[in-house]
Design an enzyme around this catalytic site. Structure first.
Site, PDB file in Angstrom:
ATOM      1  N   CYS A   1       0.837  -1.202   0.000  1.00 49.99           N
ATOM      2  CA  CYS A   1       0.000   0.000   0.000  1.00 49.99           C
ATOM      3  C   CYS A   1       0.876   1.257   0.000  1.00 49.99           C
ATOM      4  O   CYS A   1       2.038   1.225   0.382  1.00 49.99           O
ATOM      5  CB  CYS A   1      -0.841   0.041   1.261  1.00 49.99           C
ATOM      6  SG  CYS A   1      -1.703  -1.476   1.608  1.00 49.99           S
TER       7      CYS A   1
ATOM      8  N   ARG B   1       4.017   0.671  -7.125  1.00 48.11           N
ATOM      9  CA  ARG B   1       4.045  -0.359  -6.086  1.00 48.11           C
ATOM     10  C   ARG B   1       2.869  -1.320  -6.202  1.00 48.11           C
ATOM     11  O   ARG B   1       2.847  -2.354  -5.540  1.00 48.11           O
ATOM     12  CB  ARG B   1       4.008   0.295  -4.696  1.00 48.11           C
ATOM     13  CG  ARG B   1       5.232   1.148  -4.420  1.00 48.11           C
ATOM     14  CD  ARG B   1       4.943   2.164  -3.343  1.00 48.11           C
ATOM     15  NE  ARG B   1       4.646   1.543  -2.071  1.00 48.11           N
ATOM     16  CZ  ARG B   1       5.536   1.297  -1.136  1.00 48.11           C
ATOM     17  NH1 ARG B   1       6.785   1.609  -1.331  1.00 48.11           N
ATOM     18  NH2 ARG B   1       5.185   0.758  -0.004  1.00 48.11           N
TER      19      ARG B   1
ATOM     20  N   TRP C   1      -3.315  -2.197  -1.223  1.00 48.25           N
ATOM     21  CA  TRP C   1      -3.017  -3.528  -1.763  1.00 48.25           C
ATOM     22  C   TRP C   1      -3.636  -4.480  -0.739  1.00 48.25           C
ATOM     23  O   TRP C   1      -3.153  -4.608   0.375  1.00 48.25           O
ATOM     24  CB  TRP C   1      -1.500  -3.695  -1.870  1.00 48.25           C
ATOM     25  CG  TRP C   1      -0.999  -5.072  -2.102  1.00 48.25           C
ATOM     26  CD1 TRP C   1      -0.615  -5.981  -1.160  1.00 48.25           C
ATOM     27  CD2 TRP C   1      -0.780  -5.703  -3.353  1.00 48.25           C
ATOM     28  NE1 TRP C   1      -0.183  -7.133  -1.766  1.00 48.25           N
ATOM     29  CE2 TRP C   1      -0.265  -6.995  -3.108  1.00 48.25           C
ATOM     30  CE3 TRP C   1      -0.968  -5.309  -4.692  1.00 48.25           C
ATOM     31  CZ2 TRP C   1       0.060  -7.886  -4.133  1.00 48.25           C
ATOM     32  CZ3 TRP C   1      -0.636  -6.202  -5.692  1.00 48.25           C
ATOM     33  CH2 TRP C   1      -0.129  -7.465  -5.412  1.00 48.25           C
TER      34      TRP C   1
ATOM     35  N   ASN D   1      -0.620   0.974   6.438  1.00 45.77           N
ATOM     36  CA  ASN D   1       0.077  -0.109   5.733  1.00 45.77           C
ATOM     37  C   ASN D   1       0.515  -1.103   6.788  1.00 45.77           C
ATOM     38  O   ASN D   1       0.927  -0.705   7.872  1.00 45.77           O
ATOM     39  CB  ASN D   1       1.336   0.398   5.030  1.00 45.77           C
ATOM     40  CG  ASN D   1       1.014   1.303   3.869  1.00 45.77           C
ATOM     41  OD1 ASN D   1      -0.144   1.461   3.495  1.00 45.77           O
ATOM     42  ND2 ASN D   1       2.048   1.898   3.302  1.00 45.77           N
ATOM     43  N   GLY D   2       0.511  -2.395   6.444  1.00 46.79           N
ATOM     44  CA  GLY D   2       0.946  -3.414   7.389  1.00 46.79           C
ATOM     45  C   GLY D   2      -0.204  -4.329   7.743  1.00 46.79           C
ATOM     46  O   GLY D   2      -1.231  -4.360   7.057  1.00 46.79           O
TER      47      GLY D   2
ATOM     48  N   GLU E   1      15.780 -23.599  -9.016  1.00 48.47           N
ATOM     49  CA  GLU E   1      15.427 -22.177  -9.013  1.00 48.47           C
ATOM     50  C   GLU E   1      16.635 -21.322  -9.398  1.00 48.47           C
ATOM     51  O   GLU E   1      16.504 -20.343 -10.139  1.00 48.47           O
ATOM     52  CB  GLU E   1      14.881 -21.784  -7.634  1.00 48.47           C
ATOM     53  CG  GLU E   1      14.528 -20.322  -7.469  1.00 48.47           C
ATOM     54  CD  GLU E   1      13.465 -19.803  -8.445  1.00 48.47           C
ATOM     55  OE1 GLU E   1      12.837 -20.589  -9.164  1.00 48.47           O
ATOM     56  OE2 GLU E   1      13.306 -18.572  -8.499  1.00 48.47           O
TER      57      GLU E   1
ATOM     58  N   LYS F   1      16.630 -18.796 -12.557  1.00 52.66           N
ATOM     59  CA  LYS F   1      16.945 -17.363 -12.435  1.00 52.66           C
ATOM     60  C   LYS F   1      18.042 -16.987 -13.431  1.00 52.66           C
ATOM     61  O   LYS F   1      17.945 -15.976 -14.110  1.00 52.66           O
ATOM     62  CB  LYS F   1      17.429 -17.008 -11.011  1.00 52.66           C
ATOM     63  CG  LYS F   1      16.375 -16.924  -9.953  1.00 52.66           C
ATOM     64  CD  LYS F   1      15.484 -15.712 -10.022  1.00 52.66           C
ATOM     65  CE  LYS F   1      14.238 -15.934 -10.812  1.00 52.66           C
ATOM     66  NZ  LYS F   1      13.174 -16.747 -10.300  1.00 52.66           N
TER      67      LYS F   1
ATOM     68  N   GLU G   1      16.730 -17.094 -17.148  1.00 50.70           N
ATOM     69  CA  GLU G   1      15.697 -16.141 -17.568  1.00 50.70           C
ATOM     70  C   GLU G   1      16.203 -14.694 -17.614  1.00 50.70           C
ATOM     71  O   GLU G   1      15.700 -13.916 -18.404  1.00 50.70           O
ATOM     72  CB  GLU G   1      14.422 -16.267 -16.727  1.00 50.70           C
ATOM     73  CG  GLU G   1      14.524 -15.795 -15.303  1.00 50.70           C
ATOM     74  CD  GLU G   1      13.210 -15.943 -14.537  1.00 50.70           C
ATOM     75  OE1 GLU G   1      12.133 -15.836 -15.134  1.00 50.70           O
ATOM     76  OE2 GLU G   1      13.289 -16.160 -13.310  1.00 50.70           O
TER      77      GLU G   1
ATOM     78  N   HIS H   1      24.624 -40.114 -14.959  1.00 50.97           N
ATOM     79  CA  HIS H   1      23.728 -40.835 -15.877  1.00 50.97           C
ATOM     80  C   HIS H   1      23.515 -40.056 -17.169  1.00 50.97           C
ATOM     81  O   HIS H   1      22.535 -40.279 -17.874  1.00 50.97           O
ATOM     82  CB  HIS H   1      22.396 -41.121 -15.179  1.00 50.97           C
ATOM     83  CG  HIS H   1      22.565 -41.973 -13.960  1.00 50.97           C
ATOM     84  ND1 HIS H   1      22.866 -43.317 -14.014  1.00 50.97           N
ATOM     85  CD2 HIS H   1      22.549 -41.657 -12.643  1.00 50.97           C
ATOM     86  CE1 HIS H   1      23.004 -43.794 -12.790  1.00 50.97           C
ATOM     87  NE2 HIS H   1      22.820 -42.796 -11.925  1.00 50.97           N
TER      88      HIS H   1
ATOM     89  N   LYS I   1       5.045 -11.193 -16.553  1.00 52.35           N
ATOM     90  CA  LYS I   1       4.927 -11.407 -15.107  1.00 52.35           C
ATOM     91  C   LYS I   1       3.804 -12.399 -14.786  1.00 52.35           C
ATOM     92  O   LYS I   1       3.941 -13.224 -13.902  1.00 52.35           O
ATOM     93  CB  LYS I   1       4.671 -10.056 -14.415  1.00 52.35           C
ATOM     94  CG  LYS I   1       4.682 -10.123 -12.905  1.00 52.35           C
ATOM     95  CD  LYS I   1       6.076 -10.396 -12.366  1.00 52.35           C
ATOM     96  CE  LYS I   1       6.109 -10.621 -10.890  1.00 52.35           C
ATOM     97  NZ  LYS I   1       7.321 -11.348 -10.468  1.00 52.35           N
TER      98      LYS I   1
END
Ligand code: AGP
Length: 608
Positions: free
Chosen positions: A2, A27, A74, A100-101, A481, A485, A488, A504, A603
């Site tokens: 937020c 944001r 948000w 916010n929070g 991962e 990263k 990409e 193998h 995204k």
């Protein structure tokens, strides 16, 4: 996350608030609102959707006045709607609050307030703050806010306005950022620097549990007990673009550094005082949880890697068999799921088409579907039986970083909940794991403080065309991962394998030009991993090892070592991920790549 803006000064507050909120739009948010104090009272305007909707509403019916607070929300508690949008007001409509929070104890507070006759009109945690300030106000707004803050568990950045003190805004924070731009005869409260840069570059940086009294004349800061505090001033050198990124070069780097907060917020409030893992979102009784016979996890990309981490956790601790499937396969695979199966759909965006199709397929077959997502109100939340939210805040970089580690945090909670309900570990062991888990955000913070080894490593390998990533056990999804990263954002070919699989086939690829990144943190297969390292080195490979602090012996086996602090073996997935994110980031930067918007990627993948 937020956005907050508050204004006291000679200008039209609505212009400053709307302009400031526009500076915070990057944001992400789902609704917006403002409250302005004027001669006839207080006007509150709130709109769902884009800020433009609020701008249009204020344009159609101007709100004069030179003191006000504004917010872009948000959603965290309650869907995106006009009722849930901030500012929230008390029963009298004289006190307005933006926040916010997360107020963790909001349901207890709501009950208490309702018992005392307060009428709450939204589903939010924030509204409790307005009513608490109402009940504690005895003429001094800062005192009433201080009293209120003592009742809150959780995190907050707050701005509060009251008609009875019409030339003042009270600002306060704990674990959520808040600054005050200091101008000449005007002052601006904001959750982030871009919102004030048009007016001033001098800011007060508010610290946890400090309360600022903001008027035209100036800013005074006090602590919770009313003692005056010397404000910390800062001169902002950044331009607007840099300010949006919090001074970081890119959103991706900013988001990597936001991980301690993302993990902390996701874990917040998940263990009660009596040692019970809190996960009411499952909407299942203890008996129903105990009856779960199988878990099926659906996800794509990075979220799929979080799913593989979860498989290890749930199988090791709760002893429930777990199958993890990429959503695009699951939806066409005639999957074996039924009403004894708990299906977990992991999707940071909540909009991934294949995962949504998988959710429908699973529900059609009678399974209960639990979504893990970062976006309140996203489609997966409407199509699942329950939702566990990660609290990473909006992620703008296309490459998932903080949402990944926040997903893992949520999955640790889920795994512990299943374990507790099934009675598969003694309570002391669950509490010990929780203690260790609670320290993971600090561990991540420590890793982020020492970037030189990873930068050196990036310089050494920036020109390679191919790489391999290896791990064992919980290190396998971390390696996967890390490889994702790197490929990409830097466009270097990267493949990940369970280390035992090397001989193998993939070992044929090894040359001096193909570095091998090995997740070699301490664990029950550590010796095996070291043997795998020796195998690849015998074939000429250069090795980058992610290892545990104190493991200096590993230097005999690897050209580069990226150390992470020790955690329990199963908790190492989060710390071990961080150096690999940074490695991909710095290599991509050295290759001149656009890390925030890599080629060909989106995204949210909302098509099949
Ligand atoms: C990873 O960096 C990517 N952004 C991608 O793999 C992503 O994790 C995948 O598309 C799934 O997205 P979701 O979590 O929003 O469903």
């Amino acid at each position: 996350m937020c956005g907050i803006v508050g204004y006291v000064g000679p200008r039209q507050a609505s212009d400053v608030l709307l302009g400031g909120l526009a500076r915070l739009e990057y944001r992400g948010y789902d609704s917006a609102g403002l409250a302005i104090i004027h001669d006839e009272g207080m006007s509150v305007v709130r709109r769902v959707g884009k800020l433009q909707n609020l701008i249009n509403a204020v344009g159609a019916t101007p709100v004069p006045g030179s003191v006000g607070i504004g917010h872009t929300r948000w959603a965290t508690h309650g869907k995106p709607s006009e009722d849930n949008a901030h500012p929230h007001v008390d029963c009298t409509g004289r006190i307005a609050v933006v926040h916010n929070g997360i107020v963790e104890n909001y349901s207890d507070l709501r009950e208490e307030l309702a018992r005392n006759g307060h009428i709450l009109r939204s589903e939010t945690d924030t509204e409790t703050v307005a009513h608490l300030v109402e009940s504690y106000f005895e003429g001094d707004l800062a005192d009433a806010v201080a009293h209120t803050l003592r009742r809150l568990e959780g995190s907050y950045a707050l701005a509060v306005a009251h008609l009875d003190d019409p030339h003042t805004i009270i600002a306060a924070r704990k674990d959520s950022p808040l600054i005050i731009g200091v101008g000449v005869g005007e002052n601006i409260v904001a959750s982030d620097i871009p919102a004030v840069l048009e007016y001033t570059r001098e800011v007060v940086v508010l610290h946890d549990e400090e309360i600022a009294v903001v008027t035209r004349a100036g800013v005074t800061v006090r602590d919770m007990d009313g003692e005056a505090v010397e404000p910390e001033m800062m001169h902002v050198e950044w331009d607007l673009d840099a300010a949006e990124k919090g001074g970081y070069e890119d959103f991706m780097l900013k988001e990597i550094f936001e991980q301690p907060t993302a993990i902390r917020e996701t874990l917040r409030g998940r263990m009660s005082a009596n040692g019970e893992i809190q996960l009411s979102e499952l909407q299942m009784t203890a008996e129903e949880i105990a009856a779960v016979e199988r878990v099926f996890i659906l996800a794509c990309g990075t979220s799929y890697h979080a799913g593989i981490v979860a498989k290890t956790l749930i199988e090791t601790w709760a002893r429930i068999p777990v199958q993890v499937e990429v959503s695009s396969e699951f939806r066409y695979a005639d999957p074996i799921v039924d009403d004894q199966t708990l299906v977990v759909a992991i999707t940071q965006s909540g909009e991934t088409a294949d995962t949504l199709a998988g959710v429908r397929e699973a529900r059609d077959r009678g399974a209960r579907v639990m979504a893990i997502t970062n976006v309140v109100g996203s489609r997966v939340t409407r199509e699942s039986d329950g939702v566990i939210y990660t609290h990473a805040g909006p992620e703008i970089g296309v490459a998932a970083t903080k949402t990944f580690t926040a997903q893992m945090a949520a999955l640790y909670v889920l795994a512990l909940k299943l374990t507790q309900a099934k009675g598969m570990l003694p309570q002391e062991r669950i509490e010990a794991i929780w203690q260790d888990l609670s320290r993971v955000p600090d561990v991540v913070e420590a890793i982020l403080q020492d970037l030189d080894p990873v930068k050196d490593c990036a310089s050494a390998y920036k020109d390679v065309y191919s790489s391999l990533f290896l791990g064992r056990g919980i290190g396998v999804p971390v390696a996967m991962e890390g490889a994702l990263k790197l490929k990409e954002i830097s466009y270097i070919h990267a493949e990940a394998y369970a280390a035992g699989e090397m001989k193998h086939g993939p070992i044929a690829l090894i040359t001096e030009q193909v570095p091998v990144v090995v997740v070699a943190t301490q664990g029950h297969t550590y010796e095996k991993v070291v043997s795998n390292i020796q195998e690849v080195r015998a074939r000429g490979a250069r090795v980058i090892a992610v290892a545990t602090h104190g493991d200096d012996d590993i230097r005999r086996h690897a050209e580069h070592v990226l150390h992470v602090p020790a955690t329990g073996e199963l908790l190492s997935a989060i710390p071990a991920t961080i150096p690999l994110q940074l490695l991909a980031y710095y290599i991509a930067k050295l290759r001149g790549c656009n890390v925030d918007q890599p080629r060909n990627l989106a995204k949210s993948v909302t098509v099949e």
